[in-house]
Design a protein around this motif. Sequence first.
Motif, mmCIF file in Angstrom:
data_model
loop_
_atom_site.group_PDB
_atom_site.id
_atom_site.type_symbol
_atom_site.label_atom_id
_atom_site.label_comp_id
_atom_site.label_asym_id
_atom_site.label_seq_id
_atom_site.Cartn_x
_atom_site.Cartn_y
_atom_site.Cartn_z
ATOM 1 N N LEU A 118 3.025 -16.869 -3.311
ATOM 2 C CA LEU A 118 1.799 -17.492 -2.476
ATOM 3 C C LEU A 118 2.371 -19.248 -2.045
ATOM 4 N N VAL A 119 3.450 -19.554 -2.503
ATOM 5 C CA VAL A 119 3.991 -20.798 -1.824
ATOM 6 C C VAL A 119 5.013 -20.399 -1.151
ATOM 7 N N GLY A 120 6.138 -19.333 -0.969
ATOM 8 C CA GLY A 120 7.121 -18.514 -0.560
ATOM 9 C C GLY A 120 5.868 -18.563 0.673
ATOM 10 N N ARG A 121 4.713 -17.967 0.832
ATOM 11 C CA ARG A 121 4.801 -17.139 1.848
ATOM 12 C C ARG A 121 3.637 -18.322 2.713
ATOM 13 N N GLY A 122 3.391 -19.191 1.787
ATOM 14 C CA GLY A 122 3.067 -20.604 2.867
ATOM 15 C C GLY A 122 1.671 -20.263 2.856
ATOM 16 N N TRP A 123 0.662 -19.514 1.576
ATOM 17 C CA TRP A 123 -0.664 -19.584 0.653
ATOM 18 C C TRP A 123 -1.011 -21.368 -0.384
ATOM 19 N N GLY A 168 -8.781 5.472 16.617
ATOM 20 C CA GLY A 168 -7.373 4.700 16.581
ATOM 21 C C GLY A 168 -6.804 3.320 16.675
ATOM 22 N N CYS A 169 -8.589 2.615 17.188
ATOM 23 C CA CYS A 169 -8.466 1.301 16.931
ATOM 24 C C CYS A 169 -9.348 0.739 16.026
ATOM 25 N N SER A 170 -10.567 1.339 15.096
ATOM 26 C CA SER A 170 -11.275 0.712 14.414
ATOM 27 C C SER A 170 -10.308 -0.036 13.161
ATOM 28 N N THR A 171 -11.398 -0.699 12.966
ATOM 29 C CA THR A 171 -10.726 -1.907 11.785
ATOM 30 C C THR A 171 -10.263 -1.352 10.460
ATOM 31 N N PRO A 172 -9.259 -1.383 9.939
ATOM 32 C CA PRO A 172 -8.819 -1.060 8.429
ATOM 33 C C PRO A 172 -9.650 -1.365 7.425
ATOM 34 N N ALA A 173 -8.838 -0.403 6.081
ATOM 35 C CA ALA A 173 -9.988 -0.776 5.166
ATOM 36 C C ALA A 173 -9.693 -1.811 4.309
ATOM 37 N N ILE A 174 -9.646 -2.755 4.134
ATOM 38 C CA ILE A 174 -9.220 -4.068 3.124
ATOM 39 C C ILE A 174 -8.195 -3.359 2.243
ATOM 40 N N TYR A 175 -7.208 -4.335 1.762
ATOM 41 C CA TYR A 175 -5.857 -3.663 0.930
ATOM 42 C C TYR A 175 -6.205 -4.601 0.158
ATOM 43 N N GLU A 197 -15.903 -2.625 3.728
ATOM 44 C CA GLU A 197 -15.202 -3.392 3.595
ATOM 45 C C GLU A 197 -13.731 -3.318 4.656
ATOM 46 N N SER A 198 -14.058 -3.653 5.473
ATOM 47 C CA SER A 198 -12.538 -3.148 6.686
ATOM 48 C C SER A 198 -12.423 -4.429 7.075
ATOM 49 N N ILE A 199 -11.471 -4.874 7.220
ATOM 50 C CA ILE A 199 -10.993 -6.032 7.831
ATOM 51 C C ILE A 199 -9.091 -5.818 9.093
ATOM 52 N N HIS A 200 -8.746 -7.182 9.855
ATOM 53 C CA HIS A 200 -8.489 -7.125 10.123
ATOM 54 C C HIS A 200 -6.858 -6.477 9.200
ATOM 55 N N SER A 201 -5.985 -5.885 10.588
ATOM 56 C CA SER A 201 -4.528 -5.261 9.937
ATOM 57 C C SER A 201 -3.332 -6.244 9.107
ATOM 58 N N THR A 202 -3.250 -7.661 10.328
ATOM 59 C CA THR A 202 -3.257 -8.962 9.400
ATOM 60 C C THR A 202 -3.441 -9.502 8.669
ATOM 61 N N TYR A 203 -4.488 -9.462 7.951
ATOM 62 C CA TYR A 203 -5.042 -9.672 6.191
ATOM 63 C C TYR A 203 -4.057 -8.171 5.619
ATOM 64 N N ASN A 204 -4.083 -7.155 6.088
ATOM 65 C CA ASN A 204 -3.427 -6.827 5.021
ATOM 66 C C ASN A 204 -1.932 -6.575 4.573
ATOM 67 N N LYS A 205 -1.283 -7.335 6.002
ATOM 68 C CA LYS A 205 -0.072 -7.034 6.251
ATOM 69 C C LYS A 205 0.034 -8.702 5.099
ATOM 70 N N TRP A 206 -0.459 -9.978 4.835
ATOM 71 C CA TRP A 206 -0.093 -10.735 3.968
ATOM 72 C C TRP A 206 -0.083 -9.779 3.058
ATOM 73 N N VAL A 207 -1.609 -9.066 2.520
ATOM 74 C CA VAL A 207 -1.709 -9.305 1.189
ATOM 75 C C VAL A 207 -0.775 -8.209 0.363
ATOM 76 N N LYS A 208 0.048 -7.222 1.563
ATOM 77 C CA LYS A 208 1.019 -6.246 0.984
ATOM 78 C C LYS A 208 2.565 -7.400 0.853
ATOM 79 N N ASN A 209 2.630 -8.006 1.560
ATOM 80 C CA ASN A 209 3.401 -9.013 1.851
ATOM 81 C C ASN A 209 3.380 -9.870 -0.047
#
Length: 232
Positions: free
Chosen positions: A53-58, A19-26, A107-119
């Motif tokens: 990109l600019v709108g999300r701070g990238w 349950g706590c494993s790092t999710p696959a990269i999105y 190819e796993s990464i923290h869920s925070t990254y996936n959230k950024w990409v989905k946004n």
Amino acid sequence: MKSKLSTLTITLSTLFIVGCSTPAIYTAPNAPVSQIANTPTLAQVDKAVKDSLVGRGWIPQKVSPHIYLGTYNRRELMAKIKITFDTSVFNIQHVESKNLDYDSSDESIHSTYNKWVKNLERDIRKRVDRNVKVDKKRGHIQKKVTSTTHQSQSSGSFSYIQKGMSSKEVVALLGKPNDVTRKVTKKAFNPFYFGSDRFRSTYYYRGLGRIEFNISSHVAEIHHDTSEDGNN
């Protein structure tokens, strides 16, 4: 009994780890650039990617007509992505990251990254649709102005011209004049006159007439004259 408890403990521990494993990269694989627009232009998609990109701070960096790099820094976290796109689909690929638990082996990464990409994925689609709608509306307006200009010129009248309109508005409706003259009026020699009628510009339109503008380039007089030859 002890054996059963040990088995239960191992099972619960396994479930906790899973349950706590790092999710696959999105990666937003071949995501459609739009859900309602059939044929967005490359410029519309390009603008949507950059603005998202600019709108999300990238921080965006365009490296080719179809590729943007984006870098995002948040406290001790950092992510760098590559967005490839055309007029149909786009992809968001991980380039590098810091403190986001990226593991290249699976190819796993923290869920925070996936959230950024989905946004970003969601924003790009929304902005493409918005760009298509805005450009379509502009096209309708330009078509209407062109039609109005044609009607005004072909009708042999200045029916769309009104006093107070700017010279730019007149040219937008009638096109460039055939000739232009400028002169100083008598009021310019009156030391007590401070109005805008000290100077006149006259636009001549062949077959329509002439229009006089005051010193602030606004219509002062309209002269209908179908015999106007367009030359001073």
